[in-house]
Scaffold this motif. Structure first.
Motif, PDB file in Angstrom:
ATOM      1  N   UNK A  99       0.803  -1.222   0.000  1.00  0.00           N
ATOM      2  CA  UNK A  99       0.000   0.000   0.000  1.00  0.00           C
ATOM      3  C   UNK A  99       0.838   1.275   0.000  1.00  0.00           C
ATOM      4  N   UNK A 100       2.074   1.182  -0.435  1.00  0.00           N
ATOM      5  CA  UNK A 100       2.897   2.383  -0.611  1.00  0.00           C
ATOM      6  C   UNK A 100       2.760   2.811  -2.066  1.00  0.00           C
ATOM      7  N   UNK A 101       1.623   3.415  -2.388  1.00  0.00           N
ATOM      8  CA  UNK A 101       1.290   3.695  -3.783  1.00  0.00           C
ATOM      9  C   UNK A 101       2.182   4.772  -4.387  1.00  0.00           C
ATOM     10  N   UNK A 102       2.610   5.713  -3.577  1.00  0.00           N
ATOM     11  CA  UNK A 102       3.477   6.766  -4.089  1.00  0.00           C
ATOM     12  C   UNK A 102       4.816   6.192  -4.549  1.00  0.00           C
ATOM     13  N   UNK A 103       5.405   5.305  -3.742  1.00  0.00           N
ATOM     14  CA  UNK A 103       6.674   4.693  -4.126  1.00  0.00           C
ATOM     15  C   UNK A 103       6.495   3.762  -5.323  1.00  0.00           C
ATOM     16  N   UNK A 137       7.736   5.055 -12.890  1.00  0.00           N
ATOM     17  CA  UNK A 137       8.213   6.183 -13.692  1.00  0.00           C
ATOM     18  C   UNK A 137       9.729   6.112 -13.873  1.00  0.00           C
ATOM     19  N   UNK A 138      10.440   5.626 -12.860  1.00  0.00           N
ATOM     20  CA  UNK A 138      11.892   5.479 -12.995  1.00  0.00           C
ATOM     21  C   UNK A 138      12.221   4.436 -14.060  1.00  0.00           C
ATOM     22  N   UNK A 139      11.457   3.347 -14.095  1.00  0.00           N
ATOM     23  CA  UNK A 139      11.669   2.344 -15.141  1.00  0.00           C
ATOM     24  C   UNK A 139      11.462   2.964 -16.520  1.00  0.00           C
ATOM     25  N   UNK A 140      10.401   3.737 -16.656  1.00  0.00           N
ATOM     26  CA  UNK A 140      10.097   4.362 -17.940  1.00  0.00           C
ATOM     27  C   UNK A 140      11.198   5.327 -18.360  1.00  0.00           C
ATOM     28  N   UNK A 141      11.680   6.132 -17.398  1.00  0.00           N
ATOM     29  CA  UNK A 141      12.723   7.114 -17.726  1.00  0.00           C
ATOM     30  C   UNK A 141      14.028   6.426 -18.113  1.00  0.00           C
ATOM     31  N   UNK A 142      14.427   5.403 -17.364  1.00  0.00           N
ATOM     32  CA  UNK A 142      15.681   4.718 -17.654  1.00  0.00           C
ATOM     33  C   UNK A 142      15.623   4.000 -18.998  1.00  0.00           C
ATOM     34  N   UNK A 143      14.510   3.363 -19.291  1.00  0.00           N
ATOM     35  CA  UNK A 143      14.391   2.665 -20.572  1.00  0.00           C
ATOM     36  C   UNK A 143      14.313   3.652 -21.734  1.00  0.00           C
ATOM     37  N   UNK A 144      13.708   4.808 -21.507  1.00  0.00           N
ATOM     38  CA  UNK A 144      13.654   5.832 -22.557  1.00  0.00           C
ATOM     39  C   UNK A 144      15.046   6.346 -22.868  1.00  0.00           C
ATOM     40  N   UNK A 145      15.838   6.606 -21.813  1.00  0.00           N
ATOM     41  CA  UNK A 145      17.202   7.086 -22.025  1.00  0.00           C
ATOM     42  C   UNK A 145      18.062   6.035 -22.707  1.00  0.00           C
ATOM     43  N   UNK A 146      17.825   4.770 -22.374  1.00  0.00           N
ATOM     44  CA  UNK A 146      18.612   3.692 -22.979  1.00  0.00           C
ATOM     45  C   UNK A 146      18.089   3.281 -24.350  1.00  0.00           C
ATOM     46  N   UNK A 147      16.938   3.800 -24.741  1.00  0.00           N
ATOM     47  CA  UNK A 147      16.364   3.443 -26.031  1.00  0.00           C
ATOM     48  C   UNK A 147      15.822   2.037 -26.096  1.00  0.00           C
ATOM     49  N   UNK A 148      15.417   1.506 -24.959  1.00  0.00           N
ATOM     50  CA  UNK A 148      14.922   0.122 -24.908  1.00  0.00           C
ATOM     51  C   UNK A 148      13.415   0.058 -24.655  1.00  0.00           C
ATOM     52  N   UNK A 149      12.708   1.154 -24.843  1.00  0.00           N
ATOM     53  CA  UNK A 149      11.258   1.156 -24.628  1.00  0.00           C
ATOM     54  C   UNK A 149      10.583   0.372 -25.747  1.00  0.00           C
TER      55      UNK A 149
END
Length: 699
Positions: free
Chosen positions: A328-332, A338-350
């Motif tokens: 129930x730690x919904x914020x985390x 979002x961190x997964x999305x940002x890292x994969x976007x930077x790495x071009x693996x989305x």
């Protein structure tokens, strides 16, 4: 007759105020009670499991594979041809591989079963891994049992890849898994799981990985945990999962995780041809990593304490987000996604698969914290990403087909639309998953709820204006058009069909509900559970949602009775309405709000059946004072206080008194009504009573 129907009509209107909004509030209550949304179909772990699963085997072997000694020159020649075919297969030279297999067949190689299987696999890869239907048909035509003694042996045991029959069964189960046919996949895999201890270690790891993933995909969490214990303690295929240490040292957890990966990834291959050794080593490493990931996921879904050490991959990061969500730690959980999305976007693996899962999971989190509009937007984005995957499933690879989640996402979007009071959109969204999950009673109930909500919305728009004339003309007949109940439209007729389905399924599941043992008994029977993991049971009646608790099942049954009674009243089926109301009042763990509804609907049905005397027993306002005010105030419906509930019950009692020609008592009761929810109706009823009293005086 005219004054009587006027009074009864407004009695119906008073009860309608209570019915539909309670159903919408029940879903949120389920969220708070169970710790996660009871209706959420696709949770965060989907992003973990849509990435890994071992592809199809290429069986490597020949008649003399059980013995390294070659007694004939032809054996050596056939063996070399098979080695060359396997090498060409690994190099993606599929035409050359097929030529070598044809040479083997021409030379009279007796392993016909192996050659047929390998030819089918090579043709599948040659087509770009899209002709999975043709591959499945070819695999289904292979014999499903070992040849009798004395017959040519086509199912030869191979030292490193298992028997031909074993691999063929595994491949069939794998195809069914990717096609979301989990029940069929479990049936195909069952013979292999039954003799898991007899399989070669690498093949056993593959079968165990697929079996565990199928158990999680079908929400058999208890059975998955018992199967995991079986793999750990009996077969030694997985190591112990890292759990929080008393000292809280992260180094200890990291060491344990690494040890688990090393233990599950060990191959133990010796004296194997280099090509085969490399192939099996790669498969063993992937299955070991998948088993480790599935082990952590199983513990997380069963709410067991476990340390998840991220290794930089989206799989473990998403599993950490799932753990935050479960706790129930919904914020985390949202920050992790979002961190997964940002890292994969930077790495071009989305990829579309990753974008679909992240968007869906963000929608799940926002739905859980009641941000319904934001949740609906995320679900719509997830559908848009998923459509890129499902644009042409017939020509898609199995991996792409396995990643398509439009059915679950539509389920989630339908729930969000219900919360946003957009019933027509919700209904059409829920029509998609009901085709696949037609044994889910909660899904049928949500569709009925959408029909009721749409009906009430149309009434507010003035499309069903009730006047004195049409009320009188509707006496003894249904006030709605003759629609077919089989037509999937958001009508009350279809709502009645949905509620009958939901009621039948819920009663059946309640009769078969499995009560888990106490922790002490479970501890004593741990060894037996490891031996008999297949006897573990899960109450996964509401797939694709998580297993349901007995309390949730009883609350859902009460809600179905209430909605069924309301719809039957609207359709003029007063006998069914009364029966459902009585069943509601006899329900176990009945909430005060549903108790109020049960008495109101029973009283209304009795009045419509000209049994006003019996109706008065259900409409005595004294029982309202015993209700819990908090149960009314926290629900998403129009009665927000005990005072409002008292006024509605008193108004309906005044109607019952008027029907019995006790006008003075009814008039005195109307004078006590002060709440705005019944003020207009009370004024009209008061004028009618004054008119009746003056008419009787003049006569």
């Amino acid at each position: 007759m005219l004054p009587k129907m006027w009074s009864v009509h407004y009695c119906v209107r008073a009860c309608v105020v209570l019915a539909q909004p309670l159903c919408a509030g029940l879903q949120q209550e389920a969220c708070e009670r169970d710790g996660h949304s009871a209706d959420i179909a696709a949770c965060v772990y989907r992003v973990v499991m849509c990435v890994f699963l071992v592809f199809l085997f290429f069986i490597f072997g020949m008649d003399t594979a059980d013995s390294p000694t070659k007694t004939q020159d032809s054996d050596d020649e056939n063996y070399n041809l098979l080695c060359q075919a396997h090498e060409q297969f690994n190099n993606c030279e599929y035409d050359r591989c097929l030529e070598l297999l044809q040479q083997l067949e021409t030379k009279g190689e007796s392993s016909a079963l192996i050659l047929r299987h390998n030819r089918a696999v090579v043709n599948y890869y040659k087509s770009g891994c899209t002709q999975h239907q043709a591959l499945l048909q070819e695999l289904e035509q292979l014999p499903d049992s070992k040849p009798a003694p004395g017959e040519p042996n086509g199912g030869i045991s191979l030292k490193h890849a298992g028997s031909a029959l074993t691999v063929a069964r595994y491949n069939k189960a794998l195809i069914y898994y990717h096609r979301h046919m989990y029940g069929t996949a479990l049936e195909r895999l069952a013979p292999l799981v039954a003799r898991l201890e007899a399989l070669e270690k690498q093949m056993a790891a593959l079968v165990a990985t697929l079996q565990l993933q199928l158990l999680l995909a079908t929400n058999q969490l208890n059975r998955a945990e018992a199967f995991l214990d079986y793999l750990q303690y009996k077969l030694n295929l997985v190591a112990s999962a890292p759990s929080p240490s008393p000292s809280g040292s992260p180094d200890e957890a990291t060491t344990t995780t690494a040890a688990a990966a090393a233990a599950s990834g060990s191959t133990g291959i010796s004296n194997a041809p280099p090509a085969l050794e490399n192939s099996v080593t790669r498969v063993a490493g992937e299955s070991g990593s998948s088993l480790q990931l599935l082990q952590l996921l199983t513990h997380v879904l069963n709410r067991k304490p476990v340390v998840i050490t991220e290794d930089g991959t989206p799989q473990f990061a998403a599993l950490k987000a799932q753990q935050y969500y479960i706790m129930k730690d919904f914020q985390m959980a949202a920050k992790q996604l979002m961190r997964i999305n940002d890292e994969c976007t930077q790495a071009g693996t989305v990829t579309p698969q990753l974008s679909t899962c992240i968007a869906n999971n963000m929608g799940v989190i926002h739905l859980r914290v009641r941000h319904y509009a934001i949740a609906a937007k995320f679900f719509q984005n997830a559908l848009r990403f998923d459509q890129q995957l499902a644009a042409n499933l017939r020509q898609s690879t199995l991996q792409t087909m396995s990643s398509a989640r439009s059915c679950e996402i539509m389920y989630n979007l339908g729930i969000a639309m219900l919360h946003l009071r957009r019933p027509k959109e919700a209904f059409h969204c829920l029509l998609v998953p009901v085709k696949q999950y037609h044994s889910n009673p909660r899904l049928w109930f949500r569709m009925a709820e959408a029909c009721i909500m749409e009906h009430e919305a149309q009434k507010l728009l003035g499309k069903e204006r009730h006047t004195i004339e049409n009320v009188m003309n509707s006496l003894g007949s249904k006030p709605y058009g003759a629609h077919s109940t089989a037509v999937p439209e958001p009508t009350l007729e279809f709502a009645a069909l949905c509620l009958r389905s939901a009621l039948t399924l819920t009663l059946q599941y309640k009769a078969n509900f499995f009560m888990a043992n106490s922790p002490e008994e479970s501890l004593e029977q741990k060894d037996a559970a490891q031996q008999l993991w297949s006897q573990q049971q899960d109450n996964n009646f509401c797939n694709p949602s998580k297993p349901i608790s007995l309390e949730s099942l009883e609350n859902m049954l009460a809600a179905i009775y209430a909605a069924h009674s309301f719809v039957s009243l609207r359709l003029g089926d007063h006998v069914t309405a009364l029966e459902m109301a009585k069943q509601l009042l006899q329900s176990e763990r009945l909430s005060d709000a549903h108790k109020l509804l049960g008495h109101m609907y029973a009283g209304e049905a009795l009045m419509m059946m000209d049994r006003s005397g019996e109706a008065r027993d259900h409409l005595e306002p004294t029982f309202v004072s015993t209700l819990n005010a908090l149960d009314l105030e926290t629900r998403d419906w129009q009665l927000k206080s005990l005072d409002a509930a008292q006024n509605v019950v008193r108004y309906n009692l005044a109607v019952a008194l008027a029907l019995q020609n006790d006008f003075q008592a009814a008039k005195n009761l109307l004078l006590t009504l002060t709440h705005p929810i019944v003020s207009k109706k009370a004024l009209i009823l008061h004028r009618y009573i004054e008119l009746k009293i003056s008419t009787s005086t003049l006569s």
